[in-house]
Design an enzyme around this catalytic site. Structure first.
Site, mmCIF file in Angstrom:
data_model
loop_
_atom_site.group_PDB
_atom_site.id
_atom_site.type_symbol
_atom_site.label_atom_id
_atom_site.label_comp_id
_atom_site.label_asym_id
_atom_site.label_seq_id
_atom_site.Cartn_x
_atom_site.Cartn_y
_atom_site.Cartn_z
ATOM 1 N N GLU A 126 35.092 -31.534 -19.701
ATOM 2 C CA GLU A 126 34.910 -30.333 -20.519
ATOM 3 C C GLU A 126 35.590 -29.211 -19.763
ATOM 4 O OE1 GLU A 126 33.981 -26.914 -21.639
ATOM 5 O OE2 GLU A 126 31.946 -27.338 -20.926
ATOM 6 N N LYS A 185 27.277 -33.137 -7.752
ATOM 7 C CA LYS A 185 27.814 -32.115 -6.866
ATOM 8 C C LYS A 185 27.861 -30.779 -7.594
ATOM 9 C CE LYS A 185 31.712 -30.321 -5.862
ATOM 10 N NZ LYS A 185 31.273 -28.946 -5.469
ATOM 11 N N CYS A 209 33.381 -20.795 -21.010
ATOM 12 C CA CYS A 209 34.591 -21.509 -21.425
ATOM 13 C C CYS A 209 34.929 -21.254 -22.886
ATOM 14 C CB CYS A 209 34.446 -23.005 -21.159
ATOM 15 S SG CYS A 209 32.972 -23.746 -21.899
ATOM 16 N N GLU A 266 43.609 -18.466 -19.568
ATOM 17 C CA GLU A 266 42.155 -18.274 -19.499
ATOM 18 C C GLU A 266 41.820 -17.349 -18.335
ATOM 19 O OE1 GLU A 266 38.124 -20.908 -19.878
ATOM 20 O OE2 GLU A 266 39.655 -21.665 -18.512
#
Length: 512
Positions: free
Chosen positions: A279, A204, A313, A415
């Site tokens: 992750e 997906k 990331c 973040e």
């Protein structure tokens, strides 16, 4: 330009990458399920938008649990089919090599399509997204013939003469959920080891960037991947993604994305105790020691945070500079940020494209407002560049640098996933390491120094899955990648990732 406006392109010249992309976008897309291109059972579709213009590129199926169920059924059928399950290791490796060949042959088209859907410069998409995808399939094409078991010198009761050996077998049907920042290469990070080990896949893509994955699916069919081995369902995370994570017919989920979504996936996966690898997010410290070269560090620090619009990331979003160099590095990195050319991804002059979506643009600008409100000093960027005409509705943002940040600020704690750098001074190395580790994340870190002994000592103390010394954001298919703490479970790439897609079977033979 309204976000509901559709381009009416001229008749495409399919001898060029531009023409092939226009042809691909000229009609609504379908999903690959069991070797057949399908619409969603519901018939629903959603728009995928060009972030440089805000205009609709095309429409894709809005898949949900019904479509996930069809795809899982197809993957289970393919996993049980001897034509895939009994395919020799050599033949599986050759198939992956052929996939790499087909991706490479269509590299220009894939890069342009990725740029249109994600916003990044075409040059970045060509070198990183497509280039990495080719390297991944080439690397993992070598592994099927090397997945060896062991013979184990056991000591059974009663003096039996036995042979004990192990084999590595594919875990089964795996669900792959990938993010929008590197859509194609993140798909291949997971696809290549899954196929190398003999698994079958339901993939997906992110709802913001499904197009390169759908084109990749066409190329996998062209390369000869058997029907049902790879299935692609487009849809939203809350529907298709959640259904895939919870499906009892899925043996493993591999997810890359936010830590918040990772927690939801863990909960959804508990039903059948499927294997999970994650992750997740990061807030990476980039550390400058007093013997580093300020100009070189400033260039590297800018690349570490502004590459891919800061939508990485591992982005070096926390820059810790020793007090002796702080003013020089801050001035140089701020000046570099102001010189970065922001524009559409298909302009060769562009160094930084738009953010991926209007929603994400609003999120990042909210963090910039927070930094100002909490007392950080803005030294570069902070708002949109001057754009007009076709790009006036694009999701552009200037590279942003904050000075004199502290650990109580949201721009340091959370973040942002955008081109926003928080800079801080340090003097005491123990305090520095404590602050660098004072984060729920532990994905990566960088160290800049000419004293490699000092660098090794600091690297040993940092809580991070990857530490770069005098470099940043380097990855390779042969090197494991992943994080500690809330940055994830398990490792992508390298020999290590194969353990996530296989089960070890122990076989005992009594030979008298």
């Amino acid at each position: 330009m309204s976000s509901s406006t559709r381009h009416t392109p001229p008749v495409p010249d399919e001898t060029t990458a531009e023409g092939r992309v226009r042809h691909f976008l000229s009609a609504p897309r379908t999903m690959l399920i069991g070797g057949v291109w399908e619409s969603a059972v519901s018939g629903h579709v959603f728009d995928t938008v060009d972030p440089a213009t805000g205009s609709v590129l095309t429409q894709v199926p809005d898949g949900d649990g019904q479509d996930i169920d069809r795809a899982v059924t197809a993957a289970r059928r393919a996993f049980a089919d001897p034509s895939w399950r009994r395919l020799s290791a050599l033949d599986r490796g050759q198939l992956l090599h052929h996939v790499a060949d087909v991706i490479e042959a269509n590299a220009d088209e894939l890069a342009l399509l990725e740029s249109r859907d994600n916003g990044k410069p075409v040059s970045v998409a060509r070198a990183v997204d497509v280039g990495t995808s080719v390297k991944l399939f080439r690397y993992f094409a070598g592994w099927p013939t090397k997945l060896e078991g062991s013979t184990i010198p056991v000591s059974p009761r009663g003096g039996l003469r036995v042979l004990n050996y192990t084999t590595h077998q594919p875990v089964g049907v795996v669900g792959l959920i990938v993010p929008w920042n590197f859509p194609m290469s993140m798909a291949c990070w997971k696809l290549a080891p899954a196929l190398a080990t003999g698994c079958t896949v339901v993939l997906k893509p992110a709802e913001e960037t499904p197009l390169s994955t759908l084109r990749l699916a066409e190329l996998l069919v062209e390369a000869g991947v058997p029907d049902g081995v790879v299935n692609v369902v487009t849809g939203r995370g809350a529907t298709a993604g959640a259904a895939l994570a919870a499906h009892d017919g899925v043996d493993k989920i591999a997810f890359t994305g936010s830590t918040e979504t990772g927690r939801a996936i863990v909960q959804a996966a508990a039903g059948n105790l499927k294997k999970v690898s994650l992750e997740l997010g990061g807030k990476s410290p980039n550390i400058v020691l007093p013997d580093a070269d300020p100009e070189a560090v400033a260039e590297a620090a800018a690349q570490a945070i502004f590459f891919n619009q800061g939508q990485v990331c591992t982005a070096g979003s926390r820059l810790y500079v020793h007090d002796a160099l702080y003013d020089d590095v801050l001035e140089a990195v701020s000046e570099r940020a102001e010189r970065i050319v922001v524009g559409p991804g298909d302009d060769p002059a562009t160094e930084m494209g738009p953010l991926v979506s209007a929603r994400h643009h609003a999120r990042v600008t909210g963090y910039i407002a927070s930094g100002r409100q909490q007392g950080a000093r803005l030294t570069a960027g902070g708002g949109p560049p001057e754009v007009a005409g076709l790009y006036a509705e694009g999701y552009f943002l200037r590279p942003t640098v904050f000075a004199d940040a502290d650990h109580g600020m949201r721009i340091v704690r959370e973040e942002i996933f955008g081109p926003v750098l928080a800079t801080m001074r340090w003097n005491n190395v123990d305090d520095l390491v404590a602050k660098a580790n004072d984060s729920p994340f532990g994905l990566s870190a960088g160290i800049w120094t000419s004293d490699l002994g000092h660098a090794h000592r600091i690297a040993d103390d940092l809580q991070a899955g990857t530490v770069w010394i005098n470099c940043f954001n380097l990855t390779d298919p042969a090197s494991p990648f992943g994080g500690v703490k809330q940055s994830g479970w398990g490792r992508e790439m390298g020999r290590t990732v194969l353990d996530l897609y296989t089960e070890v079977k122990s076989v005992w033979v009594n030979f008298g």
